[in-house]
Design a protein around this motif. Structure first.
Motif, PDB file in Angstrom:
ATOM      1  N   LYS A   1       7.529   7.183   1.047  1.00  0.00           N
ATOM      2  CA  LYS A   1       6.461   6.376   0.422  1.00  0.00           C
ATOM      3  C   LYS A   1       5.455   7.223  -0.356  1.00  0.00           C
TER       4      LYS A   1
ATOM      5  N   ALA B   1       5.686   4.276  -3.137  1.00  0.00           N
ATOM      6  CA  ALA B   1       4.516   3.761  -2.420  1.00  0.00           C
ATOM      7  C   ALA B   1       4.357   2.263  -2.671  1.00  0.00           C
ATOM      8  N   GLU B   2       4.545   1.862  -3.944  1.00  0.00           N
ATOM      9  CA  GLU B   2       4.414   0.441  -4.283  1.00  0.00           C
ATOM     10  C   GLU B   2       5.532  -0.375  -3.631  1.00  0.00           C
TER      11      GLU B   2
ATOM     12  N   GLU C   1       4.748  -0.564   0.074  1.00  0.00           N
ATOM     13  CA  GLU C   1       3.617  -1.458   0.328  1.00  0.00           C
ATOM     14  C   GLU C   1       4.021  -2.928   0.184  1.00  0.00           C
ATOM     15  N   LYS C   2       4.845  -3.189  -0.823  1.00  0.00           N
ATOM     16  CA  LYS C   2       5.304  -4.573  -1.029  1.00  0.00           C
ATOM     17  C   LYS C   2       6.152  -5.040   0.147  1.00  0.00           C
TER      18      LYS C   2
ATOM     19  N   ASP D   1       6.240  -3.697   3.213  1.00  0.00           N
ATOM     20  CA  ASP D   1       5.446  -3.677   4.448  1.00  0.00           C
ATOM     21  C   ASP D   1       4.534  -4.901   4.522  1.00  0.00           C
ATOM     22  N   THR D   2       3.962  -5.281   3.377  1.00  0.00           N
ATOM     23  CA  THR D   2       3.105  -6.475   3.346  1.00  0.00           C
ATOM     24  C   THR D   2       3.912  -7.720   3.705  1.00  0.00           C
TER      25      THR D   2
END
Length: 478
Positions: free
Chosen positions: A123, A212-213, A216-217, A219-220
């Protein structure tokens, strides 16, 4: 003692069996026998072949009943069978929607788990993953390498190779990263990395944006699914809670109807001049049998023939114990070893007296016996525990012998012994000498119990008409 049983043969129009069962038979305890097996000499008998229409609905409502938090505390309301079946369908439909939503969320969760697990260590890679996956002239590999090998690689080999290794993350053992190499050097560099125990991790072509994006997507969405699953679980719990009374009431109604319908499995049918008739056979206690006959005496559709245990029934009468409330908890011990046969003696009273007497003699103490009596009585009254009733009864004998021995919570000098002090009392035994009195009494009492049990065996053998066992068994007259 063992209840006296009566053998009943109940008959009436086939279409009237449900009314008879619900109106009369459901009020009494009856041990049904298979009518076809019992009435072997009756001609033109056939089984009562019908499929129970309530089984499926009962199975469905049982699954909801088992999910309720404390269904035993819910009082069922009176509900007819039509309403019960409608209730089952309504609850099933409402719960199905919640289950479908749960299944969809779980499926999405399973799909997102692997991509999330793969991208997590990378990430920190600040580059568009999808572009890396589409490189044509530069080879790349995502993976991990043990820290000890990475240190050796960086110290001795890294500067001499045309490669770029980008660290993305690490844990206690491994460093995760991606390395790049020109196409013409790829074969050589791949071999070097492999020799350093570099473990390749395959990245699927489904990420967008930087690592990372992408992480994050994913994981969200992962957290959103967990929240949705928790909300779904709470909604299911609330749905069951809101419908708990309906579920319990529907189950009670279906249980009653299903049990009544299952009676048909043991019934037989016989053709009449104008109607087909059912026949049910079974055992009732004499008291219930007389009450049942009185109950149906004005019902023209039901005929009942009552015979005693000597009736030509192919099965032996079942055993039902009936003892005073004081002795009833001790039935637990009798049932542990198997109920006596119908024509044998019920040993419950003997077990109750000897068990309590021996317990009191062994643990004679006024204070401790009183605690056992009160504690056992409280649990027996509130929890209906047979073992607590036994402890309470034993506590009474413990108190009695506590006064006999002069013992109070282990103190031997608080009360004056009415009978003797077990540790100090001695007596002379002919041909043996001086022995402890309690020891001698215990041996004598043991002999007495063995002799009584032998007498019981003889009585049971006489009742069964077993001459050989009466006279020559190891516990017989001989």
């Amino acid at each position: 003692m063992i209840e006296k049983m009566k053998f009943l043969s109940i008959t009436g129009p086939k279409a009237d069996i449900d009314r008879m069962t619900e109106t009369y038979l459901s009020k009494y305890e009856i041990h049904l026998e298979n009518a076809l097996s019992e009435l072997t000499e009756v001609a033109n008998l056939s089984p009562f072949l019908e499929i129970n229409p309530y089984k499926e609905a009962l199975s469905t409502i049982d699954s909801f009943y088992e999910q309720l938090e404390d269904p035993s505390q819910i009082s069922p309301e009176l509900m007819d069978i039509e309403k019960a079946i409608k209730t089952v369908r309504a609850v099933q439909d409402g719960f199905r929607r919640l289950e479908e939503e749960k299944s969809r969320l779980q499926s999405e969760h399973a799909e997102i788990l692997d991509p999330l697990k793969i991208i997590r260590p990378f990430k920190n890679l600040n580059f568009d993953v999808s572009e890396i996956l589409n490189f044509k002239y530069i080879h790349y590999r995502f993976g991990r390498i043990e820290k000890q090998y990475l240190q050796k690689f960086e110290k001795y080999i890294y500067d001499n190779l045309d490669t770029l290794f980008i660290k993305c993350g690490e844990d206690e053992m491994y460093v995760y990263g991606v390395y790049f190499v020109p196409e013409h050097q790829a074969h050589k560099v791949h071999a070097v990395y492999s020799s350093m125990h570099f473990e390749r991790i395959f990245i699927p072509n489904e990420y967008h944006g930087t690592a990372a994006e992408a992480f994050e997507k994913l994981d969200t969405r992962h957290r959103e699914i967990h929240k949705a699953l928790d909300a779904n679980k709470e909604a299911s719990r609330k749905f069951l809670q809101d419908n708990s009374t309906k579920i319990v009431s529907a189950k009670a109604a279906l249980d009653a109807c299903s049990s009544s319908f299952d009676i048909r499995k043991l019934a037989a049918c016989t053709p009449g001049d104008t109607n087909t008739f059912y026949i049910l056979c079974g055992w009732m206690t004499e008291k219930d049998a007389l009450a049942f006959q009185k109950d149906i005496q004005n019902d023209e559709k039901i005929f009942c023939l009552m015979e005693d245990q000597k009736a030509p029934a192919t099965q032996k009468p079942p055993t039902k114990l009936r003892n005073p409330k004081l002795f009833k908890p001790f039935e637990m011990y009798v049932k542990m070893y198997g109920l006596p046969a119908y024509n044998e003696m019920d040993p419950t009273w003997f077990v109750a007296i000897t068990y309590s007497f021996i317990f009191g003699a062994m643990f004679g103490d006024v204070g401790q016996g009183l605690v056992l009596f009160l504690g056992g009585l409280f649990l027996y009254k509130t929890k209906k525990m047979d073992l607590a009733g036994i402890i309470s009864c034993a506590g009474v004998f413990s108190v009695f012998f506590g006064f006999m021995y002069g013992s109070f919570f282990g103190f031997e000098d608080v009360l004056k012994a009415i009978w003797l002090k077990p540790m100090n009392q001695m007596m002379d035994v002919p041909l043996v000498g001086r022995l402890n009195a309690v020891f001698v009494i215990a041996i004598g009492f043991g002999m007495f119990i063995i002799l009584i049990c032998m007498v019981f065996n003889i009585i049971n053998s006489i009742r069964r008409g077993d001459t050989e066992k009466t006279w020559f068994d190891s516990n017989a007259v001989a």
